[in-house]
Structure formats: C-alpha cells, structure tokens
Scaffold this motif. Structure first.
Motif, PDB file in Angstrom:
ATOM      1  N   SER A 232     -22.347   2.479  26.365  1.00  0.00           N
ATOM      2  CA  SER A 232     -21.730   1.372  27.091  1.00  0.00           C
ATOM      3  C   SER A 232     -22.597   0.137  26.913  1.00  0.00           C
ATOM      4  N   LEU A 233     -21.948  -1.029  26.727  1.00  0.00           N
ATOM      5  CA  LEU A 233     -22.652  -2.289  26.522  1.00  0.00           C
ATOM      6  C   LEU A 233     -22.071  -3.358  27.438  1.00  0.00           C
ATOM      7  N   VAL A 234     -22.943  -4.147  28.031  1.00  0.00           N
ATOM      8  CA  VAL A 234     -22.533  -5.329  28.784  1.00  0.00           C
ATOM      9  C   VAL A 234     -23.324  -6.502  28.240  1.00  0.00           C
ATOM     10  N   MET A 235     -22.609  -7.534  27.769  1.00  0.00           N
ATOM     11  CA  MET A 235     -23.281  -8.707  27.209  1.00  0.00           C
ATOM     12  C   MET A 235     -22.397  -9.929  27.421  1.00  0.00           C
ATOM     13  N   ASP A 236     -23.001 -11.116  27.326  1.00  0.00           N
ATOM     14  CA  ASP A 236     -22.180 -12.307  27.442  1.00  0.00           C
ATOM     15  C   ASP A 236     -21.527 -12.619  26.099  1.00  0.00           C
ATOM     16  N   THR A 237     -20.595 -13.557  26.121  1.00  0.00           N
ATOM     17  CA  THR A 237     -19.803 -13.837  24.922  1.00  0.00           C
ATOM     18  C   THR A 237     -20.657 -14.409  23.798  1.00  0.00           C
ATOM     19  N   GLU A 238     -21.755 -15.069  24.133  1.00  0.00           N
ATOM     20  CA  GLU A 238     -22.633 -15.591  23.088  1.00  0.00           C
ATOM     21  C   GLU A 238     -23.280 -14.449  22.319  1.00  0.00           C
ATOM     22  N   ALA A 239     -23.774 -13.426  23.027  1.00  0.00           N
ATOM     23  CA  ALA A 239     -24.366 -12.270  22.361  1.00  0.00           C
ATOM     24  C   ALA A 239     -23.311 -11.477  21.598  1.00  0.00           C
ATOM     25  N   GLN A 240     -22.105 -11.404  22.152  1.00  0.00           N
ATOM     26  CA  GLN A 240     -21.031 -10.639  21.506  1.00  0.00           C
ATOM     27  C   GLN A 240     -20.736 -11.160  20.103  1.00  0.00           C
ATOM     28  N   ARG A 241     -20.828 -12.477  19.918  1.00  0.00           N
ATOM     29  CA  ARG A 241     -20.504 -13.068  18.623  1.00  0.00           C
ATOM     30  C   ARG A 241     -21.455 -12.623  17.514  1.00  0.00           C
ATOM     31  N   GLN A 242     -22.599 -12.056  17.877  1.00  0.00           N
ATOM     32  CA  GLN A 242     -23.558 -11.598  16.871  1.00  0.00           C
ATOM     33  C   GLN A 242     -23.202 -10.223  16.315  1.00  0.00           C
ATOM     34  N   PHE A 243     -22.268  -9.504  16.974  1.00  0.00           N
ATOM     35  CA  PHE A 243     -21.926  -8.144  16.572  1.00  0.00           C
ATOM     36  C   PHE A 243     -20.610  -8.131  15.793  1.00  0.00           C
ATOM     37  N   PRO A 244     -20.437  -7.167  14.882  1.00  0.00           N
ATOM     38  CA  PRO A 244     -19.157  -7.036  14.172  1.00  0.00           C
ATOM     39  C   PRO A 244     -18.024  -6.737  15.150  1.00  0.00           C
TER      40      PRO A 244
END
Length: 331
Positions: A232-244
């Motif tokens: 399970s992962l919780v991150m903000d949208t800025e961090a999300q953009r770094q992942f595929p």
C-alpha cells in the motif's frame, strides 16, 4: 462481523531525518528483499519530523540501536475487522469511518490508546498487548473475536474490565497537498525500485529544478506498507508523477484525498480518544477517511468530495472540537 487479532507482535519506532543514512541498508532489505527477511509486517511513513517505521519483531531485529532511533516501549497487536469472511469493505464510506462506531469509539470510552494504520487493502487498529483484555471485553458483544495462532483462528473471550476517558482537544493543520491511496503488485516492485529509493531516501536532497518545489503550505508525507505480501502506498500528486502510471493502481473512482493533521505538539502514546474524536463525526456524516498514525502526529485523509464545489474549500465539521475547519482554495 468478526474481529481478528493478527499473528504479529509489532514495534513502533522513529528514525530521525539526519540519521536515515544509518538505516538505508536494513530498510532496503525490508522493502525489496523479501526472501532475505522473515518480516511479514512493515510500514514506513515519512513526515516533516521523522520516519515512522512499524514492523514485526523479525523486522525489528534488522534495526540496530542508535541515537537516531526512538522505540516506543510497548508491544502492539494489530486488529482487523472482517465481514462475511473477507476484509471489511463497503460501497458507502470507507477507511476508518467503517470502524469508527463499532471499534474506535468503544475503545476510547475504555481509555484504550490506539495507533491507526490505514492501507489500500484494509485498516489496522493497533492496540498495546497489555490492553488486550480490555479490548476483548469491550468489543466481544459487537464482534466474534478471534486470535490467529499458527495460521488458525481461535475464539477469544475475556472478563469484564472498566475504565474512563478524558479526551484532550488538539489543534489541527490542513496542508494544501492532494494525496493518492494506491497499491502495487509486489512482483512489479523491482520496476519502481530506483524511483522508490529516490523518493524515500533522497527526497530532502537539493533539487536543480526549483520550479517544481512544493508550496510552503504543503507538507512532506509518504507512506509505504508491505504487510503479508500486500503493498500500500500513500503519496501526494507531486510524488505520484515520478512513478509509472501503468504500475500503480487505485480504486475505480480514482479519488484524490486531502489531509487533516492532528496535534500541535507530538501526541505521545499514552493518550487515548484522539482517533475517536476525528473518526466519529466523520462516520456520523458518512465521510470516507483513511487514518495513519505516526510516531509524533496523526493523519486523517478525507476525499475531495467533501469539498464545497462552489468555493473549492475543504469543510470538515468535528463536533467534539466544537469548530469548523477550513482551508483556502484548492491549488
């Protein structure tokens, strides 16, 4: 409904930001090298103050004593609500809201401190091992209670115990970040290893691109959990953009979440009723919420559907706090 006392004995720890370098080897082992550790319950959450690591006794053995490591003295047991033989789910409100009235509030009334860990798959209510008798007595009228022993579920019963509660009102902060609650197939974990290591261990390094720096009204928050083979992962949208985008998945609605951060100063572990104060009014309003406790503060995530569409403001009413909490316009 059934309440399962899972077969994990957990430790709650904190690693200081400047001491993280001393723990990168064991943390990488716990995250990526599952075949080299017997740890079955691992959660790492970064906040502006520190890294909170919740892990079972096998995982705890990997962390060497250090001045940068704080360890809460208690052993914690994770509880999980199960409905119809499966982890509790609902087409209505999700997260801690599902268990606010049936678990969180009754435990608060009996002065039982809880440590919450919501994940993409389910919600874990951590209670101190020494409080287990009170927990079972408090909840046995509402639930069939089982303790997992060697892979089997054994019924649990207990005697009457009573206690009292005098909750404290805490200030809250609502940062501007928008968050995602997601999951990942463990088999694809190597595909994001480089990005995950960068986000977890190098997120505080200076960036050349200052234009992408987060707003001062945002906070750093990232949570990774690997529990019984589920991620399970919780991150903000800025961090999300770094992942595929094609590897991380969320619910079909793909909702975004906002955070309510509880505590002006570190909360401590002896105080009880904090989760109940937040989750009860949300449950009364049928507002979905995920809840993640950390070593210093608590964090409730509520869906953006709770925003006023006309103003873009987040409005959350907590009756026990006797106030209405508002933020400015959503970025």
């Amino acid at each position: 409904m059934d309440l399962h006392i899972l077969d994990h004995r957990l430790r709650v720890t904190s690693i200081s930001k400047n001491g993280l370098v001393n723990f990168t080897h064991p943390l990488i082992k716990l995250i990526f090298l599952r075949n080299r550790t017997r740890c079955k319950f691992f959660s790492l959450t970064e906040t502006p103050e520190n890294y909170t690591v919740v892990l079972d006794e096998e995982g705890f053995k990997e962390l060497q004593p250090s001045e940068h490591l704080q360890v809460e003295s208690s052993i914690w047991l994770p509880l999980n609500v199960v409905s119809n033989g499966n982890a509790s789910s609902s087409s209505q409100a999700v997260g801690v809201t599902k268990i606010a009235k049936s678990v969180i509030a009754p435990l608060a009334q009996q002065h039982v401190s809880v440590f919450m860990l919501s994940t993409y798959q389910t919600d874990f209510i951590l209670v101190r091992e020494k409080d287990l008798a009170v927990v079972v007595t408090t909840l046995e009228e509402e639930f069939n209670i089982y303790k997992e022993v060697g892979g089997e579920s054994v019924p649990v019963h207990c005697q009457d115990v009573s206690n009292a509660i005098h909750p404290t009102v805490h200030p809250v902060l609502i940062p501007q970040n928008q968050f995602c609650v997601m999951s990942l197939d463990p088999d694809t974990l190597p595909s994001i290893a480089t990005t995950l290591i960068d986000v977890l261990f190098y997120s505080n390094s200076p960036k050349e691109d200052t234009q992408s720096s987060p707003s001062r009204d945002c906070i750093k928050f990232f949570s990774f959990s690997l529990i019984d083979g589920y991620i399970s992962l919780v991150m903000d949208t800025e961090a999300q953009r770094q992942f595929p985008a094609d590897l991380l998945f969320t619910s079909s609605s793909g909702e975004l979440w906002r955070m309510v951060r509880i505590g002006g100063q570190p909360l401590g572990f002896d105080e009880c009723g904090i989760v109940a104060q937040i989750s009860q009014p949300l449950a009364d309003s049928d507002i979905s919420a995920y809840y993640i406790s950390t070593f210093s503060f608590d964090h409730a995530l509520v869906t953006l559907s709770t925003h006023d569409p006309g103003t873009g403001s987040l409005v959350v009413v907590f009756e026990p706090l006797n106030q209405v909490l508002r933020t400015g316009s959503t970025p």
